[in-house]
Design a protein around this motif. Structure first.
Motif, short mmCIF file in Angstrom:
data_model
loop_
_atom_site.label_atom_id
_atom_site.label_comp_id
_atom_site.label_asym_id
_atom_site.label_seq_id
_atom_site.Cartn_x
_atom_site.Cartn_y
_atom_site.Cartn_z
N PRO A 163 55.24 25.48 -8.71
CA PRO A 163 56.19 24.83 -8.07
C PRO A 163 57.52 24.60 -8.53
O PRO A 163 58.69 24.39 -8.05
CB PRO A 163 55.58 23.53 -7.92
N ALA A 164 57.70 24.87 -10.08
CA ALA A 164 59.08 24.75 -10.74
C ALA A 164 59.89 25.88 -10.28
O ALA A 164 61.24 25.77 -10.38
CB ALA A 164 58.87 24.86 -12.22
N VAL A 165 59.41 27.03 -9.81
CA VAL A 165 60.48 28.01 -9.42
C VAL A 165 60.79 28.18 -8.00
O VAL A 165 61.53 29.19 -7.50
CB VAL A 165 59.75 29.48 -9.81
N GLY A 166 60.20 27.37 -7.28
CA GLY A 166 60.73 27.35 -5.64
C GLY A 166 59.82 28.10 -4.72
O GLY A 166 58.83 28.80 -5.35
N PRO A 167 60.23 28.16 -3.57
CA PRO A 167 59.35 28.96 -2.63
C PRO A 167 59.58 30.38 -2.57
O PRO A 167 60.57 30.98 -3.38
CB PRO A 167 59.95 28.44 -1.39
N PRO A 168 58.48 30.98 -2.15
CA PRO A 168 58.94 32.78 -2.26
C PRO A 168 59.94 33.01 -1.29
O PRO A 168 60.33 32.29 -0.46
CB PRO A 168 57.43 33.11 -1.62
N THR A 169 60.53 34.34 -1.77
CA THR A 169 61.72 34.63 -0.79
C THR A 169 61.44 36.07 -0.48
O THR A 169 60.49 36.80 -0.82
CB THR A 169 62.96 34.68 -1.78
N VAL A 170 62.10 36.45 0.80
CA VAL A 170 62.20 37.77 1.41
C VAL A 170 63.25 38.48 1.15
O VAL A 170 64.19 37.98 1.36
CB VAL A 170 61.62 37.50 2.87
N THR A 171 63.03 39.76 0.60
CA THR A 171 64.20 40.46 0.25
C THR A 171 64.99 41.03 1.31
O THR A 171 64.36 41.31 2.53
CB THR A 171 63.64 41.46 -0.89
N ASP A 172 66.15 41.36 1.23
CA ASP A 172 66.95 42.17 2.15
C ASP A 172 66.87 43.71 1.92
O ASP A 172 67.65 43.85 0.75
CB ASP A 172 68.51 41.64 2.20
N PRO A 173 66.21 44.52 2.34
CA PRO A 173 66.20 45.75 2.02
C PRO A 173 67.55 46.92 1.81
O PRO A 173 67.72 47.45 0.93
CB PRO A 173 65.50 46.78 3.26
N ALA A 174 68.41 46.06 2.67
CA ALA A 174 69.91 46.94 2.58
C ALA A 174 70.62 46.52 1.31
O ALA A 174 71.20 47.35 0.38
CB ALA A 174 70.66 46.38 3.64
N MET A 180 73.46 35.43 1.70
CA MET A 180 72.45 35.36 0.69
C MET A 180 71.70 36.75 0.89
O MET A 180 71.56 37.13 1.94
CB MET A 180 71.76 34.16 0.23
N SER A 181 71.06 37.26 -0.08
CA SER A 181 70.12 38.51 -0.28
C SER A 181 68.67 38.13 0.20
O SER A 181 67.98 39.07 0.48
CB SER A 181 70.06 38.98 -1.56
N THR A 182 68.41 36.72 0.23
CA THR A 182 67.04 36.41 0.60
C THR A 182 66.68 35.38 1.53
O THR A 182 67.83 34.43 1.59
CB THR A 182 66.20 36.00 -0.84
N VAL A 183 65.59 35.22 1.97
CA VAL A 183 65.21 34.21 2.86
C VAL A 183 64.13 33.24 2.67
O VAL A 183 63.00 33.91 2.21
CB VAL A 183 64.97 34.70 4.37
N PRO A 184 64.08 32.09 2.54
CA PRO A 184 63.13 31.38 1.82
C PRO A 184 62.17 31.21 2.84
O PRO A 184 62.25 31.21 4.16
CB PRO A 184 63.69 29.78 1.55
N VAL A 185 60.56 31.32 2.45
CA VAL A 185 59.49 31.10 3.54
C VAL A 185 58.95 29.97 2.95
O VAL A 185 59.21 29.13 1.74
CB VAL A 185 58.60 32.42 3.42
N ALA A 186 57.67 29.72 3.43
CA ALA A 186 56.78 28.22 3.39
C ALA A 186 56.69 28.09 1.82
O ALA A 186 56.43 29.19 1.08
CB ALA A 186 55.49 28.44 4.02
N PRO A 187 56.66 26.92 1.26
CA PRO A 187 56.70 26.48 0.02
C PRO A 187 55.51 27.01 -0.66
O PRO A 187 55.43 27.09 -1.97
CB PRO A 187 57.25 25.33 -0.51
N HIS A 188 54.33 26.71 -0.12
CA HIS A 188 53.18 26.88 -0.82
C HIS A 188 52.43 28.33 -1.13
O HIS A 188 51.59 28.42 -2.18
CB HIS A 188 52.05 26.14 -0.08
N PRO A 189 52.71 29.39 -0.18
CA PRO A 189 51.94 30.63 -0.21
C PRO A 189 52.62 31.27 -1.79
O PRO A 189 53.59 31.07 -2.10
CB PRO A 189 52.33 31.42 0.84
N VAL A 190 51.77 32.30 -2.20
CA VAL A 190 52.32 32.66 -3.38
C VAL A 190 51.60 34.46 -3.36
O VAL A 190 50.77 34.47 -2.62
CB VAL A 190 51.61 32.26 -4.52
N VAL A 191 52.50 35.04 -3.95
CA VAL A 191 51.94 36.39 -3.72
C VAL A 191 50.67 36.79 -4.71
O VAL A 191 50.65 36.19 -5.89
CB VAL A 191 53.17 37.55 -4.50
N PRO A 192 49.76 37.43 -4.34
CA PRO A 192 48.37 37.72 -5.16
C PRO A 192 48.75 38.47 -6.42
O PRO A 192 49.39 39.56 -6.07
CB PRO A 192 47.40 38.44 -4.20
#
Length: 477
Positions: free
Chosen positions: A31-42, A1-13
């Motif tokens: 909470p309906a959209v799920g946890p934040p994800t970290v993108t894969d630069p490549a 996959m192209s993303t990696v899930p991180v902790a479910p509670h933080p959000v981007v300001p």
């Protein structure tokens, strides 16, 4: 996959949170959209390249068609009246835009059901085939009325496929990009547009300079269209290597099937406010875009009697300048927001369209360059902001479909018809300032739309989880 899930509670300001320094309300976790994800630069880079190349191919064709319009008029629409030839050629150009909404209604909802990547691969094949076919059509002298009919058929194939291209490509990049860099990464889509235009226009300019008029009419005009075949194969290869966007993958997971069910009614009537905003924003974006990049070369030649080669070189120079500025302007929209940049473009076209056209009508190379350059810099306000602003109008579930329909309805009614309408208005009124008045009217509509739209810079896409760059941490609210 192209993303990696991180902790479910933080959000981007988002803009307006204490960390962003921008005005507006802070965002709360969804909470309906799920946890934040970290993108894969490549993967993000590959997605941007593949999407931008498809857009480049689309606009390579538009650039070629617009810049060689006078020659095509002689090949396919014989007439003793040059204005009638030009109107007939631009009529075929505009006809492709009449079927774009149909393409949008087919490819857009399909992209929300089967995935963005699959549909973008299909539109690439159809675009390349339609453009390549134009290069094979016999002339009017060879087969008579069948020639313009075949030209029209090829343009309709192009228009239908293009109905799913821009919305899909901008959605694809937006759903892959980190929230804080979506403007910069999205701006490369229009970088591809300019690159395609420069490639097409540059090739026509070179051919015009090197070939005699007889050679250009006999066989030279076919060369740019035949190049679309190899370009399409390369673009298809790049798109087939991509993974589906994280946002669509999340929709599939929520639906529990491989194909989320999205009724067309939800795509249209459920998003009518956002669709109206989309139509208004796309109107000012495309009227000014087609006016400068598609119509102005013919305006310089047919209305002002400007030397064709020098006129093309001036427009090419403006596009090169726009390409240089484009990524920086995209990054600016991430810092100050999409709304201020788009609003500045609307205000600029309202105030400067008449002075810029008066400079162009002066006829000297310097005056034409300054007038065209001013319009080009104003257009960058839209080309830099729209690829990230438009997808943010719609939630993930219906984004591809709603954006395809809204975008293509507006382009068909106002953008693609710009060369034809302005040429006809000048013919009826005799007022060669019509291009300026048309751009000013579009700026008024765009200004109202940007006034009503919400700021999206730095915020997650509606219905999608926050998207972070590697090495960053979401803040707790």
């Amino acid at each position: 996959m192209s993303t990696v899930p991180v902790a479910p509670h933080p959000v981007v300001p988002g803009p307006g949170s204490p960390a962003s320094g921008k005005a507006g309300p802070a965002q709360a976790p969804d909470p309906a959209v799920g946890p934040p994800t970290v993108t894969d630069p490549a993967l993000v880079r590959r997605a941007v390249k593949a999407a931008a190349l498809g857009n480049a191919m689309e606009w390579f064709d538009f650039g070629v068609y617009s810049y060689i319009a006078v020659t095509l008029g002689k090949v396919f629409f014989p007439s003793g009246n040059p204005t009638a030839q030009l109107l007939s050629t631009f009529g075929a150009f505009a006809a492709a835009f009449l079927v774009r909404p149909l393409g949008g209604m087919v490819f857009g909802p399909l992209g929300d059901r089967v995935g963005r990547q699959k549909v973008l691969a299909l539109t690439m094949i159809m675009m390349a085939a339609g453009t390549f076919a134009i290069g094979l059509i016999p002339s009017y002298a060879a087969i008579g009325v069948g020639a313009p009919i075949l030209l029209l058929a090829a343009r309709l194939v192009q228009g239908f496929s293009t109905g799913g291209e821009y919305a899909g490509a901008s959605t694809f990049i937006a759903e892959y990009a980190p929230d804080k860099r979506r403007g910069f990464l999205g701006s490369w889509l229009e970088f591809g547009t300019l690159a395609g235009y420069i490639g097409g226009a540059g090739l026509v300019t070179l051919m015009t300079a090197l070939l005699s008029t007889d050679d250009l009419l006999a066989w030279g005009w076919r060369i740019p269209f035949l190049i679309a075949g190899p370009m399409g194969i390369i673009g298809l290869y790049l798109r087939m290597r991509l993974e589906e966007t994280p946002a669509f993958a999340a929709e599939v997971a929520k639906a529990g099937t491989e194909r989320p069910k999205v009724p067309l009614r939800e795509t249209v009537t459920g998003q009518w406010r956002a669709l109206l905003l989309c139509v208004g924003l796309v109107l000012v974006f495309n009227v000014t875009d087609y006016m400068l990049l598609s119509y102005m070369p013919s305006y310089l030649t047919s209305e002002l009697g400007y030397d064709a080669t020098h006129g093309l070189v001036v427009v090419l120079g403006v596009m090169v300048l726009m390409m240089i500025v484009q990524p920086f302007a995209g990054a600016l929209t991430d810092r100050v927001g999409r709304r201020p940049v788009i609003a500045a473009g609307c205000a600029g076209f309202l105030a400067l369209s008449v002075p810029a056209l008066l400079l162009i009508r002066d006829g000297s190379l310097l005056a034409v360059a300054v007038g065209m350059g001013a319009l080009g810099m104003l257009l960058v306000c839209f080309t830099a902001a729209m690829p990230s602003a438009l997808p943010a109008l719609f939630p993930t579930r219906v984004r591809y479909g709603s954006l395809s329909i809204g975008f293509n309805v507006s382009v068909s009614l106002f953008g693609g018809t710009t060369p034809l309408v302005v040429t006809a208005l000048i013919g009826v009124t005799g007022d060669v300032m019509m291009p300026a008045y048309y751009m000013m009217a579009a700026a008024v509509v765009g200004g109202f739309a940007v006034w009503r739209m919400a700021e999206s810079a730095g915020r997650p896409l509606p219905g999608s989880a926050p998207s972070l760059e590697p090495g960053t941490q979401a803040e707790r609210v």
